[in-house]
Design an enzyme around this catalytic site. Structure first.
Site, PDB file in Angstrom:
ATOM      1  N   ASP A 106       0.844  -1.200   0.000  1.00 12.51           N
ATOM      2  CA  ASP A 106       0.000   0.000   0.000  1.00 12.51           C
ATOM      3  C   ASP A 106       0.876   1.246   0.000  1.00 12.51           C
ATOM      4  O   ASP A 106       2.038   1.199   0.417  1.00 12.51           O
ATOM      5  CB  ASP A 106      -0.887   0.030   1.260  1.00 12.51           C
ATOM      6  CG  ASP A 106      -1.862  -1.131   1.300  1.00 12.51           C
ATOM      7  OD1 ASP A 106      -2.175  -1.680   0.225  1.00 12.51           O
ATOM      8  OD2 ASP A 106      -2.285  -1.497   2.414  1.00 12.51           O
TER       9      ASP A 106
HETATM   10  N1  URA Z   1      -1.215  -5.956   3.886  1.00 10.14           N
HETATM   11  C1  URA Z   1      -1.709  -4.698   3.865  1.00 10.14           C
HETATM   12  O1  URA Z   1      -2.748  -4.415   4.445  1.00 10.14           O
HETATM   13  N2  URA Z   1      -1.029  -3.774   3.190  1.00 10.14           N
HETATM   14  C2  URA Z   1       0.147  -4.015   2.567  1.00 10.14           C
HETATM   15  O2  URA Z   1       0.742  -3.092   1.994  1.00 10.14           O
HETATM   16  C3  URA Z   1       0.654  -5.325   2.606  1.00 10.14           C
HETATM   17  C4  URA Z   1      -0.049  -6.286   3.276  1.00 10.14           C
END
Ligand code: URA
Length: 238
Positions: A106
Site C-alpha cells: 500500500d
Molecule cells: N497488507 C496490507 O494491508 N497492506 C500491505 O501493503 C501489505 C499487506
C-alpha cells in the site's frame, strides 16, 4: 542464446540508449572478442561473446532483480499519473524496459519491494501455491489477544467473507502492539483487513522479508540495489 544486434543487446541492460550505442560504435568503443564492430546492427551472442563497451567489460544478464526499501507515499505500480512510483526510485544504472513491482505494498506501507523485468519469476513468488512467505512487522492500535493470534493462525474471515489462509503471528513487544505476521498470499490491504476483522487498526506496516531473504536494512528508505544470485535463491528456498 541466439545472436542479437549490438544496439539491442547493449541498450537492453539500461545504461545506454540505442542512439548512444550507435555513437559508441562509430567511435570504435564497442568491441566483440577484441575487435571493434563497424555497425550497431552487428550480431553477437551476449552470453558467449566477450563484449567491451567504452573500455569496460560488458556484463549481460537476461533479467534484473532489484530490492527496494519503499518509503511511505510511493505507489507500487509501474505508472501512476500524479504519484511517485517505485519504478521512479530505480536509478538509471539499474533501469531497464519492462520493470514492474512483483507484488504491491500500500502507499503508506514501507519496506521490501522486489522490482524485476522477469514475469515468470514474479508469478513464482506471488502464487499462493508456491508458499513463498512474505514477512511484515505491524504496529497495531491496541495489544493483540491470544484469541486473536489463534484466529490469525487458523485463517481470519474478512468482512467480505473471504477466508484467509492460515498466517503466522508473533508478538514482538511488551505492550503486545508490535507483531510479526507471515503471509502466503497477498490480497488487497490484507493485513489491515485481517486486523480490522479482529477489531484492530494497523498504525504502521513494514515488509521485512520475501521468502528467506530479509530486507537489507542498510538501504535507506527510497534506496535500492540489485540482488545477488545467492539472494535470489534465498527468496525461492523452501
Ligand atoms: N497488507 C496490507 O494491508 N497492506 C500491505 O501493503 C501489505 C499487506
Amino acid at each position: 542464446m541466439a545472436k542479437q544486434r549490438m544496439d539491442k543487446i547493449i541498450a537492453s541492460q539500461g545504461a545506454y540508449s540505442r542512439s548512444e550505442v550507435k555513437e559508441l560504435v562509430k567511435k570504435g568503443r564497442v568491441l566483440v572478442n577484441g575487435k571493434a564492430v563497424a555497425d550497431s546492427a552487428f550480431k553477437a551472442d551476449p552470453e558467449t561473446d566477450s563484449i567491451t563497451v567504452n573500455g569496460k567489460a560488458f556484463g549481460y544478464s537476461e533479467h534484473i532483480y532489484i530490492m527496494l526499501n519503499k518509503p511511505q507515499g510511493v505507489v507500487s505500480a509501474s505508472r501512476s499519473p500524479g504519484d511517485k512510483t517505485v519504478i521512479d526510485l530505480v536509478p538509471p544504472t539499474l533501469k531497464r524496459n519492462g520493470l514492474f513491482p512483483a507484488g504491491r505494498l500500500d502507499k503508506d506501507t514501507t519496506g521490501f519491494v522486489l522490482i524485476t523485468d522477469d514475469g515468470d519469476f514474479a508469478h513464482e513468488i506471488l502464487s499462493p501455491k508456491k508458499h513463498i512467505e512474505k514477512t511484515y512487522v505491524a504496529v497495531l492500535d491496541r495489544p493483540i489477544s491470544e484469541a486473536e493470534q489463534k484466529k490469525f493462525e487458523s485463517g481470519v474471515a474478512l468482512a467480505d467473507g473471504y477466508e484467509c489462509l492460515p498466517a503466522k503471528i508473533r508478538n514482538l513487544s511488551e505492550d503486545g502492539r508490535t507483531v510479526e505476521i507471515k503471509l502466503n498470499e497477498g490480497k488487497y490491504h490484507q493485513i489491515k483487513r485481517m486486523a480490522a476483522a479482529c477489531g484492530s487498526h494497523v498504525n504502521e506496516l513494514h515488509r521485512v522479508a520475501i521468502g528467506n531473504l530479509m530486507l537489507d536494512e542498510s538501504l535507506l528508505p527510497g534506496e535500492c540495489r540489485a540482488l545477488t544470485d545467492e539472494e535470489l535463491r534465498l527468496i525461492q528456498e523452501k
